[in-house]
Design an enzyme around this catalytic site. Structure first.
Site, PDB file in Angstrom:
ATOM      1  N   ASP A  42      21.129  66.099  45.538  1.00  0.00           N
ATOM      2  CA  ASP A  42      21.964  66.932  44.680  1.00  0.00           C
ATOM      3  C   ASP A  42      21.263  68.251  44.352  1.00  0.00           C
ATOM      4  O   ASP A  42      20.166  68.262  43.766  1.00  0.00           O
ATOM      5  CB  ASP A  42      22.263  66.161  43.388  1.00  0.00           C
ATOM      6  N   ASP A  43      21.913  69.363  44.715  1.00  0.00           N
ATOM      7  CA  ASP A  43      21.417  70.716  44.390  1.00  0.00           C
ATOM      8  C   ASP A  43      20.124  71.079  45.107  1.00  0.00           C
ATOM      9  O   ASP A  43      19.377  71.947  44.641  1.00  0.00           O
ATOM     10  CB  ASP A  43      21.213  70.875  42.878  1.00  0.00           C
ATOM     11  N   ASP A  94      23.677  68.888  49.191  1.00  0.00           N
ATOM     12  CA  ASP A  94      25.113  69.166  49.074  1.00  0.00           C
ATOM     13  C   ASP A  94      25.424  70.656  48.980  1.00  0.00           C
ATOM     14  O   ASP A  94      26.510  71.088  49.343  1.00  0.00           O
ATOM     15  CB  ASP A  94      25.760  68.370  47.933  1.00  0.00           C
ATOM     16  N   HIS A  95      24.477  71.452  48.488  1.00  0.00           N
ATOM     17  CA  HIS A  95      24.606  72.911  48.469  1.00  0.00           C
ATOM     18  C   HIS A  95      23.281  73.480  48.006  1.00  0.00           C
ATOM     19  O   HIS A  95      22.364  72.735  47.642  1.00  0.00           O
ATOM     20  CB  HIS A  95      25.741  73.380  47.537  1.00  0.00           C
ATOM     21  N   CYS A 107      29.510  70.375  43.713  1.00  0.00           N
ATOM     22  CA  CYS A 107      29.241  68.990  44.116  1.00  0.00           C
ATOM     23  C   CYS A 107      30.413  68.267  44.776  1.00  0.00           C
ATOM     24  O   CYS A 107      30.322  67.810  45.902  1.00  0.00           O
ATOM     25  CB  CYS A 107      28.772  68.190  42.905  1.00  0.00           C
ATOM     26  N   HIS A 128      31.205  62.432  44.159  1.00  0.00           N
ATOM     27  CA  HIS A 128      30.989  62.953  42.808  1.00  0.00           C
ATOM     28  C   HIS A 128      31.735  62.073  41.816  1.00  0.00           C
ATOM     29  O   HIS A 128      32.962  61.966  41.861  1.00  0.00           O
ATOM     30  CB  HIS A 128      31.484  64.397  42.695  1.00  0.00           C
TER      31      HIS A 128
END
Length: 999
Positions: A467-468, A763-764, A506, A560
């Site tokens: 995540d992130d 995810d990004h 997300c 999510h």
């Protein structure tokens, strides 16, 4: 004209039982019993006097089949279909929980029957067995098999002698023979001399090509090439086990007569699947030949059943409604099986015109009364047999002159049957592999041409979602970052230098990965909307692998969950697992844990409390605690447990998705990871302004970060605050990296390294102060670019880096190709497997991503050099768009929007973007009458809106009151600043109503 039944003797008319008493039902379902596995069914060598008597006084269905299997253990879906009456692609999976279809014993019990089961427990439909009044699991392993037939008969005889006879019975006896290991008492083994046993006319030393599962476990029971001597020995063992089973079935028949129950008992004998014993060079049930895996015996005898034979096409799942007819039971709705009673009564000759069978993703077959077609899509092979002239399938007519029309006709019939049975498997694939196949050496499981992977040993999949996580890692050229485990993963596989998410937030990003569909295809750009509101029948990557025989498991953050969104149970074989410490909180220090939840905890746990009324948590935390004090340590523990358990299931490939929570906010990590870095060594980025010429609305106002207690609600951060956040991001990244290392160690320790595809995916990205921005929520490089590392043993070039463009939607089809599966139709992505084999390969010219701003949609196209972003309302003309263009060869920091300077490049990139469909509007839940009425109003009643938000009635709105439940939380902070005309940090009624403009 209806064909008559082929009766052996005079036909006894089915009369619904002359007696008012309901008949008992005894169903014996043998394990791996071939369709010709009785003397009376055409095998002159076999000695089966008791079952031959059953054949002589009853009805034989000569064309009965189990519909197929999506796993190597064909018996599991076969028994599940029989006990549910459902077709292959509609049965529950082994790990499915919750209310499943009604099981056969439940329906029979409702008609007043006592239900009793004894038999194997492994590879059975557990929920179906648990529905019996009595459920005796009698697994026999190894040498115990020698007495299995006797002990099963003992249990059945005991039941028949001791049962109360007020109710009729339904017995389901499922002995584990003649399945291997083929061991039985010497008296039966001595009945068969291998030297005197003839081979099948279809015997071959080796199957002529790769059928898609050539080296499955069963095929290793005989050496390659198959020898006549070994095959005869195996046939002798098989026949001995059948004869031993027949002997003890005779004891059960005797007990029925002894107790006066024989004349009122319908006795049914079946096999759960067939078995090749040298035919076509095969030794398993994982094929679709007539005397291979799916053709089974079906014999019925008893009150109301005539003597004779029927050539009607039947499935084992037809027994469910047939038994209900015998018992006078009401069959549940939704059965795919068809009652055979009309055939038994002589009212019709058949209940279906065609019958199809399936094995995994690699074989499909269809037959009618005469013709049979088998299709092998992975190697682009087709077989056509005239079963009337060639029942042993010795002569493939598919490529012979004069049969093209019949092949076309049968392919159309196969497609029709597949559609009717919800089978999504394509009959052709884009890049069929070579049909050439080399048998493995003794003791080896490899058997495929060089450079390809074995479909028999399906590769495991370990999907790691972080995540992130931006590509700020040692292996991506950031030596200050301590990421040794991600770095060693990169050394085992291929690192993608130009990988991008499809939307930098997300939930939409994860939707893209897991469904293979971009945000603009789904029409979902927010956190709260579940993807099935847009595409209810979507098949996720986990769901697809589950359908094809993988055990799919998920832990941590995969989809999510939060903000009203939820998990997707259909994707996983077992229930998704989350750590006790949810993402929004999980603080270890007492001072950071208020009595009530923090507002972020409330959002991520879908709590029904109002988050704006809850305290804000800290953006960072450094605590001297063990790794398992935080969520990622707990997730790693669970993943290690799952990998250890997978070692005990060697025949069941796994698809394990591990979703780590960090470095998502808040940046919490044990102290030892903070100590890896000196806070003072971090400097905020030099570039603190948006790109020159960029639209004012394009950057993010980082509303997500401003939800934390130590972050100002408006305005910039101090240098020390920026250092603390950058330090926290690094510490959280190193903490997550350490947990990944523990999982990788467990993977290697349990022996999975050589046969596991590993994907590490962020995810990004995340803005760490560049352009004066924090968080994600933009179309800029720091938000859209992601880390992507793929390990594919035997395929990927270890330690390589590739500049090939990749996007999140490409991972689904790539995993399919690496696993030997045809990718489902309709995915937005394309496989990048070619770049794994050759890192210099360019797999696509561009990737695409989006981000919405207010009423505008920013659609981006990214090539190897440029990114173009087109901002306009969805559906508006192209000439209304505002453009951004960045050149990453000459301006990697995006200092200036070049759209006005390079109209030619803009035109080229817009032409690429124009090939993409227009983005769909945001999917919304259906509005009620009041909502529709409100939506029809031409103007907002802003005074009423103010009164609704001003809950304390003080005539002004704080920032929190204004932001509460805004539909666009990233954009709403901008409006607060705009509306606050006098900049006093609150909104008066006039400022809110006028939007901060003077009247």
């Amino acid at each position: 004209m209806m064909k008559p039944l082929l009766f052996l003797a005079s036909l006894c008319v089915f009369c619904g039982q002359a007696s008012a008493a309901k008949p008992n039902i005894l169903h014996i379902n043998a394990d791996d019993h071939r369709a010709d596995g009785l003397h009376a069914l055409g095998n002159d060598v076999l000695k089966t006097p008791h079952l031959d008597t059953l054949v002589g006084r009853g009805m034989v269905f000569t064309r009965c089949y189990t519909q197929g299997s999506r796993v190597g253990a064909v018996c599991l879906p076969s028994r599940t279909m029989m006990l549910t009456g459902r077709a292959l692609f509609r049965i529950p999976g082994r790990g499915d929980k919750g209310a499943g279809p009604m099981a056969l014993p439940t329906a029979i019990k409702a008609a007043g029957y006592e239900t009793w089961h004894a038999g194997k427990g492994g590879n059975e439909y557990k929920a179906g067995l648990e529905a019996f009044d009595t459920n005796l699991i009698m697994d026999h392993r190894g040498d115990e098999r020698a007495r299995s037939s006797q002990e099963h008969a003992d249990a059945a005889v005991k039941f028949l002698r001791e049962r109360a006879k007020e109710r009729p019975f339904y017995i389901y006896l499922a002995p584990p023979v003649p399945h291997d290991p083929r061991i039985c008492p010497k008296q039966f083994m001595d009945m068969y001399d291998p030297a005197r046993i003839p081979l099948s006319p279809a015997f071959l030393p080796v199957h002529p090509w790769d059928n898609g599962d050539m080296a499955v476990r069963d095929e290793h029971l005989a050496p390659w090439p198959r020898t006549a001597e070994d095959t005869r020995r195996q046939l002798a063992d098989y026949y001995a086990c059948v004869t031993g089973l027949d002997h003890h079935i005779g004891r059960i028949f005797a007990a029925l007569k002894e107790t006066g129950q024989f004349d009122n008992t319908v006795i049914v004998f079946t096999g759960d699947n067939g078995l090749s014993l040298g035919e076509h060079g095969l030794f398993g049930k994982q094929n679709l030949y007539e005397f291979g895996g799916m053709h089974v015996p079906l014999v019925l005898a008893g009150p109301g059943v005539p003597r004779g034979r029927s050539n009607a096409l039947a499935y084992l799942m037809d027994l469910f409604p047939t038994f209900c007819d015998f018992a006078g039971a009401r069959p549940p709705a939704g059965l795919d099986g068809k009652s055979l009673r009309p055939i038994i009564e002589g009212k019709t000759a058949k209940v279906r015109d065609a019958l199809y069978t399936a094995y995994q993703h690699c074989q499909r077959a269809v037959r009618d009364d005469r013709w049979k077609l088998i299709r092998y899509p992975l190697v682009d092979k087709t077989q056509l047999f005239d079963l009337a002239a060639d029942p042993r399938e010795l002569n493939n007519l598919a490529d012979k002159p004069g049969h093209a029309a019949k092949v076309k006709e049968m392919l159309a019939l196969l497609e029709k049957e597949m559609r009717a049975n919800d089978d999504p498997t394509p009959l052709t694939v884009a890049n069929p592999r070579s049909p050439d196949w080399t048998p493995p050496a003794a003791g080896k499981k490899e058997g495929r041409a060089p450079g390809t992977s074995s479909a028999a040993d399906k590769p495991n999949v370990l999907l790691v979602c972080v995540d992130d996580l931006k590509p700020l890692l040692g292996c991506y050229g950031a030596p200050v970052v301590k990421s040794p485990n991600i770095d060693r993963l990169a050394a085992r596989g291929v690192l993608f230098e130009r990988a991008f998410c499809n939307q930098a937030v997300c939930s939409p990003s994860r939707n893209a990965l897991l469904t293979g569909l971009r945000s603009q295809t789904l029409g979902i750009y927010d956190l709260a909307t579940h993807f099935r509101k847009s595409v209810p029948d979507a098949v996720t990557v986990g769901q697809y692998f589950k359908k094809h025989g993988w055990r799919t498991e998920a832990m941590g953050k995969i989809f999510h969950v939060g903000h009203g969104n939820h998990e997707d149970p259909a994707s996983w074989s077992v229930e998704h697992w989350r750590p006790a410490s949810v993402q929004g909180g999980g603080y270890a220090l007492k001072e950071n844990r208020p009595k009530e939840m923090t507002r972020e905890e409330a959002r991520f746990s879908n709590s029904k409390v109002d988050p704006s009324k809850l305290p804000r948590g800290a953006a960072t935390e450094c605590a001297d605690v063990p790794d398992t004090a935080y969520g990622d340590g707990m997730i790693a523990d669970e993943a290690i447990t799952r990998l250890r358990a997978a070692k005990d299931k060697p025949g069941e490939p796994f698809f394990i998705a591990v979703g780590f929570l960090k470095p998502h906010l808040p940046f919490v990590a044990p102290k030892k990871y903070w100590d890896l870095y000196l806070c003072a060594s971090f400097e905020p980025p030099n570039l603190q302004k948006r790109p020159i010429g960029a639209p004012e609305f394009a950057p993010t106002t980082w509303g997500e970060l401003r939800q934390y207690s130590d972050i100002p609600e408006v305005g910039p951060l101090t240098t020390e605050q920026q250092r603390q956040l950058i330090h926290g991001y690094h510490a959280a990244t190193s903490y997550m990296d350490a947990q990944l290392g523990r999982v990788l160690d467990a993977l290697d320790r349990n022996g999975f390294a050589k046969n596991t595809i590993i994907v590490l995916w962020g995810d990004h990205g995340w803005h760490l102060g560049d352009h004066g921005m924090w968080c994600k929520h933009t179309n800029y490089e720091q938000a859209a670019r992601i880390p992507l590392i793929v390990v594919a043993p035997g395929v990927a070039k270890a330690g390589a880096k590739t500049g090939a463009l990749a996007e999140s939607v490409d991972i689904y089809p790539t995993l399919c190709e690496l696993a030997g599966l045809p990718a489902p139709r309709g995915l937005d992505g394309a496989s990048f497997a070619a770049a794994l084999k050759n890192p210099a390969a360019m797999t696509k010219e561009a990737v695409f991503h989006v981000y919405p701003r207010n009423q505008l949609m920013g659609r981006a196209v990214r090539t190897a050099r440029y990114r173009l972003v087109e901002w306009k309302k969805i559906g508006e003309p192209a000439d209304t768009a505002v453009m951004e263009l960045y050149d990453y060869e000459n301006d990697s920091d995006e200092t200036k929007n070049l759209a006005a300077d390079k109209p030619g490049v803009v035109a080229q990139l817009r032409a690429i973007l124009a090939k993409q469909p227009e983005a769909k509007p945001q999917v919304r839940a259906a509005a009620g009458k009041d909502e529709k009425k409100a939506a029809a109003k031409p103007k907002q009643d802003r005074a009423a809106m103010f009164a609704k938000r001003d809950k304390d009635g003080d005539g002004k709105l704080t920032r929190e009151e204004f932001l509460d439940k805004q539909p666009d939380p990233d954009e709403a902070p901008k409006r607060f600043i705009q509306f606050d005309a006098n900049k006093d940090g609150v909104l008066s009624r006039e400022e809110f109503v006028t939007g901060g403009k003077n009247k």
